[in-house]
Design a protein around this motif. Structure first.
Motif: not given
Length: 738
Positions: A631-645
């Motif tokens: 709802k903040e207008g943000k998109i988060c891309w996760f690379d699950m092999d890289l990190s949990t951040q």
């Protein structure tokens, strides 16, 4: 002696005492001819008499002759004394001349001879030093061939040092060697004069160096006592001046105690730095203030230019139209000074804003904190990541090709069948419509008994089944498409008798046949907001956030069974999705995304989004990357092999993001929000695990109008083509093509 001879001896004595010594060409002092004749006459007549040698001190001490001698003996002693002194000087000069001729050296004139010749000119009083290097340590010239520089700037070469034996013999043979000292500064031997020797003797004796100074001069009373009846003060001396102070003793005890306990630390003398700035620091930026902070100079005001001139060029003077336009500008954009032209400086009036600007300047210097910032010379273009151009990343949707009209309410959800021929849409007008993609023709309409919240198409091409969530029910609708197998579809949607026997009060859901439609109905206890299918098409999940522990349920269509995989959920569930190829279940709450292993039945990962509230989620076709909208207008891309951040966080929308989607065949993903825009991105995922995903923004798509404070509610990609569908609150569905 005769009286004439006595007069000649006295004249020679006076000449010797006054220092009237004449030097020859070689610089050796010589005695005049008249003095020589006087000396020879005096010596010839006094051959039979005894010489009485006497030494005189410079303080006026002289040896006295006994009172029993007569006047003639006194006169003879004075003559003898004068003759002896003249002879000693003459013999010493001859001896020195012989030594110089023997050595063959051309030394400078002795200092004694130079100093004895006095001059009345002021230029001769101060003789400058030969060496002009100043206060410089001489060991700096230790390894050099010169010892300094003269007034002309030329090097003064060092003299060759004599052998120790030669120097010893020269000192023993010389009659005045005891007067010579070595001047290390000028690299020469200096002969002390009689006055200097006398001064040294007086200093060693503890007396005043200069004989002409009277140490006991009479006291001069500066106070005028005439007419004064009393002294300045008649008060008696107080007693405290004769008794030790108790308070001072206590203070000393306190200081001693503080020093012993370490309360007071005596500062060690600061060592001077070995290296220092030759010209100093003009700004004194290296010095520190009392607080230990580095002094930061205030920023300098802007220097006046051509505009501030009393007679600036014509191009700097604004016209009346420009002056009128200044009134329409904002105050921060308006120029503070308007140039004007005057014929002379006398016609320039006083500046009305002078006091105000000076006050603001002082106020800024007083109130505004300053910090030193190190300027780094970096090329701005090097900070921008080198991304490929969008035209090199084609194809991607960039233009609106078709519009689908027919709904009377906001379209909340859309889905494309696996073949790409059909499009299904659900709306708040309690209808579900089936569209032909290439013609935008509405083929069928199903009227339901409630607003549609979400729809999902079965991923199997041979099963034309559409899952619809409305209120607390999930409908599995047979779309009766020609591409599906009707026998298998009717078999799956037929109610299993064993399920009717197991239904009771403790059942999670209720499986039943729909009354009017050719569909199977799954009734839940709370409202269902989202549905997702497993990639094999047999399992699907339903999310009812208000159902507490039953918020996420997994249903099997073939056996018509339902199971609850969680005993307790952490937070309010927003959506849930299956992994595209592995047995993992993604559950998104408001702030986190948890990944569960369905085989081991345990938590595998917990993704920390850092967002306030998650609204949607999409998984890449390979299953290793995930995007989350908020709802903040943000998109988060996760690379699950890289990190949990998050690997990347993109702030691309100004309002709430309603949906995000990945393309199954092309490296594209998109997001839609209430600001009535759809953002299309290039998201390339490489097979090489050492290479990070490439994310490039491609296009911002417009076309929907905002209705009731809401914009675009859902978006999805075509299954085969690089096309994008968007559904808005304005009841219109748009197709964007490349």
């Amino acid at each position: 002696m005769r009286s004439s001879e006595k007069k000649q001896v006295e004249e020679s004595k006076k000449a010797a005492s006054n220092g009237a010594v004449v030097s020859d060409i070689n610089g050796v002092p010589s005695v005049p001819d008249s003095a020589r004749e006087d000396i020879s006459n005096a010596t010839s007549e006094s051959e039979d008499e005894d010489w009485h040698n006497s030494s005189s001190d410079n303080d006026g001490d002289s040896s006295s002759i006994s009172d029993n001698t007569d006047e003639s003996s006194d006169e003879d002693d004075e003559d003898t004394k004068a003759i002896n002194e003249a002879m000693l000087d003459y013999m010493g000069a001859l001896e020195e001349r012989r030594q110089r001729e023997a050595l063959g050296s051309e030394e400078e004139e002795p200092r004694s001879a130079r100093t004895e010749v006095e001059s009345d000119s002021s230029e001769d009083e101060v003789v400058p030093s030969r060496n002009t290097i100043g206060n410089v340590p001489l060991h700096w010239y230790k390894d050099e061939q010169h010892i300094g520089y003269d007034l002309a700037g030329k090097k003064i070469k060092k003299k060759e040092k004599q052998d120790q034996i030669d120097s010893f013999l020269a000192h023993t043979d010389g009659s005045k060697s005891w007067r010579k000292i070595y001047d290390e500064y000028n690299d020469e031997e200096v002969e002390l004069t009689k006055e200097e020797v006398d001064m040294i003797r007086r200093i060693r004796a503890g007396r005043i160096p200069h004989a002409e100074v009277n140490a006991y001069e009479p006291y001069v009373d500066w106070f005028d006592w005439d007419g004064k009846g009393h002294p300045l003060s008649n008060a008696p001396e107080p007693k405290r001046r004769f008794i030790p102070s108790k308070w001072e003793a206590k203070k000393v005890v306190k200081l001693v105690r503080a020093i012993r306990n370490g309360w007071i630390k005596l500062d060690k003398p600061k060592e001077k730095p070995k290296f220092y700035l030759l010209w100093g620091d003009d700004l004194k930026a290296t010095e520190k203030t009392a607080n230990g902070l580095t002094y930061i100079p205030p920023p300098k005001p802007k220097l006046p230019g051509h505009e501030e001139s009393y007679n600036p060029p014509v191009e700097y003077i604004p016209t009346q139209e420009e002056i009128n336009s200044y009134a329409l500008m904002y105050e921060e954009d308006r120029p503070k000074f308007i140039p004007q032209g005057f014929q002379s400086l006398r016609q320039v009036p006083a500046y009305s804003e002078f006091i105000k600007e000076r006050f603001e300047r002082c106020l800024d210097l007083y109130l505004c904190p300053r910090s030193r910032k190190k300027r780094i010379d970096i090329d701005p273009e090097s900070l921008i990541p080198k991304l490929p151009k969008p035209k090199d990343l084609q194809p991607f949707p960039n233009i609106c090709y078709l519009e689908y009209h027919g709904h009377t309410g906001p379209v909340v959800s859309i889905a494309v069948d696996p073949s790409g021929m059909w499009l299904a849409s659900g709306s708040m007008d309690q209808t579900v419509r089936l569209w032909e993609v290439q013609t935008a023709r509405c083929c069928r309409v199903w009227s339901l008994d409630g607003p549609v919240r979400h729809i999902a198409w079965n991923p199997r091409k041979d099963l034309g089944i559409l899952a619809i969530s409305l209120q607390s029910k999930v409908l599995l609708l047979d779309l009766e498409l020609g591409t599906s197998d009707p026998d298998e579809v009717s078999k799956l949607l037929a109610l299993n008798p064993s399920v009717m026997d197991n239904d009771g009060d403790g059942a999670l859901v209720t499986w039943m046949k729909h009354e009017n439609l050719k569909a199977l109905e799954v009734k839940h206890s709370q409202e269902v907001l989202s549905i997702t299918w497993h990639h094999k098409g047999d399992y699907f999940t339903s999310v009812a956030p208000d159902a507490n522990t039953r918020a996420v349920l997994v249903h099997q269509l073939s056996k018509q069974q339902t199971q609850n995989p969680f005993r307790k959920l952490q937070g309010r569930v927003v959506t849930a999705m299956f992994h595209p190829s592995r047995p993992f279940l993604f559950v998104a709450t408001k702030m986190h995304v948890r990944v569960y292993n369905l085989v081991k039945q345990q938590l595998s990962k917990k993704l920390m989004t850092g967002l306030h509230e998650i609204t949607s989620m999409a998984i890449h076709s390979k299953g290793d990357n995930l995007i989350v909208g908020s709802k903040e207008g943000k998109i988060c891309w996760f690379d699950m092999d890289l990190s949990t951040q998050p690997y990347k966080t993109i702030k691309n929308h100004h309002e709430d993001i309603q949906a995000v989607a990945f393309h199954t065949a092309y490296p594209l993903f998109a997001s839609c929000a209430d600001d009535s825009t759809v953002h299309v991105f290039h998201g390339m995922v490489y097979n090489d695990l050492l290479q990070n995903p490439l994310i490039v923004p491609l296009k911002i798509l417009h076309g929907h109008s905002k209705t009731g404070g809401r914009g675009i509610l859902d978006c999805c990609f075509h299954s085969n083509q690089p096309w994008l569908f968007s559904a808005g609150a304005d009841s219109v569905i748009k197709l964007f093509c490349d």
